[in-house]
Design a protein around this motif. Sequence first.
Motif, short mmCIF file in Angstrom:
data_model
loop_
_atom_site.label_atom_id
_atom_site.label_comp_id
_atom_site.label_asym_id
_atom_site.label_seq_id
_atom_site.Cartn_x
_atom_site.Cartn_y
_atom_site.Cartn_z
N PRO A 30 -13.69 2.36 1.19
CA PRO A 30 -12.75 2.14 2.30
C PRO A 30 -11.77 3.30 2.49
O PRO A 30 -11.41 3.64 3.62
CB PRO A 30 -12.02 0.85 1.91
CG PRO A 30 -12.96 0.13 0.99
CD PRO A 30 -13.64 1.21 0.23
N LYS A 90 -13.57 6.17 4.16
CA LYS A 90 -13.71 5.88 5.60
C LYS A 90 -12.41 6.18 6.34
O LYS A 90 -12.41 6.82 7.40
CB LYS A 90 -14.11 4.44 5.82
CG LYS A 90 -14.29 4.08 7.30
CD LYS A 90 -14.72 2.64 7.48
CE LYS A 90 -14.88 2.32 8.97
NZ LYS A 90 -15.30 0.92 9.18
N ASP A 91 -11.28 5.72 5.79
CA ASP A 91 -9.98 5.96 6.45
C ASP A 91 -9.71 7.45 6.59
O ASP A 91 -9.22 7.90 7.63
CB ASP A 91 -8.85 5.31 5.63
CG ASP A 91 -8.84 3.79 5.76
OD1 ASP A 91 -9.51 3.27 6.67
OD2 ASP A 91 -8.18 3.14 4.93
N LEU A 105 -21.67 6.40 5.59
CA LEU A 105 -20.41 6.03 6.24
C LEU A 105 -19.74 7.25 6.88
O LEU A 105 -19.33 7.20 8.05
CB LEU A 105 -19.48 5.40 5.20
CG LEU A 105 -18.13 4.87 5.65
CD1 LEU A 105 -17.73 3.69 4.78
CD2 LEU A 105 -17.04 5.95 5.58
N ASP A 154 0.85 -1.18 0.00
CA ASP A 154 0.00 0.00 0.00
C ASP A 154 0.90 1.24 0.00
O ASP A 154 1.18 1.83 1.05
CB ASP A 154 -0.92 -0.01 1.22
CG ASP A 154 -1.90 1.16 1.21
OD1 ASP A 154 -2.03 1.83 0.16
OD2 ASP A 154 -2.53 1.41 2.26
#
Length: 325
Positions: free
Chosen positions: A273, A276-277, A315, A12
Amino acid sequence: MRTGALISLGRDTAEMEELCWSADIELLYEVVQRRSRPDQAYFIGKGRYGALKEVLRERPVDVLVINGELKPSQHFNLESGLKVECLDRIAVVLDIFMSRAEGQEAKLQVELARLRYQVPLMREWVHSAKAGEHPGFLGGGEYAVDVYYNLIRRRIAQIEAGLRGLARDGDLRRGVRRYKGFRTVCLAGYTNAGKSSLMERMTGEEVLVADRMFSTLDTTTRRMGSSKVLLTDTIGFLRDLPPFLVESFRNTLQDVFTADLVVLVVDSSEPVPVIKDKAMAVREVLGKGLMVGKLIVALNKIDQGRDNLAEAVVLVDDVLEPMCA
């Protein structure tokens, strides 16, 4: 532009690559070692460290970029052994800050953050020098490092005093605006979410807009037309920021905490995702219940197409709801 090699313990690396691009570091190659945790001595394992030495002899670079946060001992071991400047994630961010800060307050805040980052590194160099080890790549001897460490401590005290004075000026300025009936709206959000573009569109005035991380470090305030509404653009956030870095920008964050309305700009073109992070990172920086005004979310870049905007809205709302409790 400097050349660099990226060292990572996982695949990543997208955000680190973007940070390097924003810092004008051209990555020539990447070295990835799959590890659950960093090696205590070299961040990467000893075997990979030895192999990296050989790679650097054949393909030298200006800087070695670490996709993570180095402990002072790891930093010392890497620079002393590899004889190349090593920048971890926070050091790259600070390099970007140093190149982008323009106003007095921004420059002082960046310098304070950089010096606070250097203090534990200097402690390690001083400790190693007094233990009889050669200071290595960064230093010129035990006394030179010790003197530099003391200079850092004195400079930090000077900057903190200067920022306290600027904070009082900021409080007075905000008080005058409220007395005159002005309301403040603050744009906040993750770096490169599009805050400056939104401000330019809402005020009709030209501001710096760049597709780079942390293109805005200085707080910018513009009046919205003939109304008594002031729109403020602030520094972007980043996940996993150390407390000392957040504390160094306390003056800038006051514009967020004291605004009548905070518009949190979210890049809705990213995967859920990731959204959200980044929302979690915003909550971590701003804390819980610290803002006096209301918070609303603006989903930006919807023209790039998404099928799950509703999911993204729910979210982000769930993540940020406790902040104004």
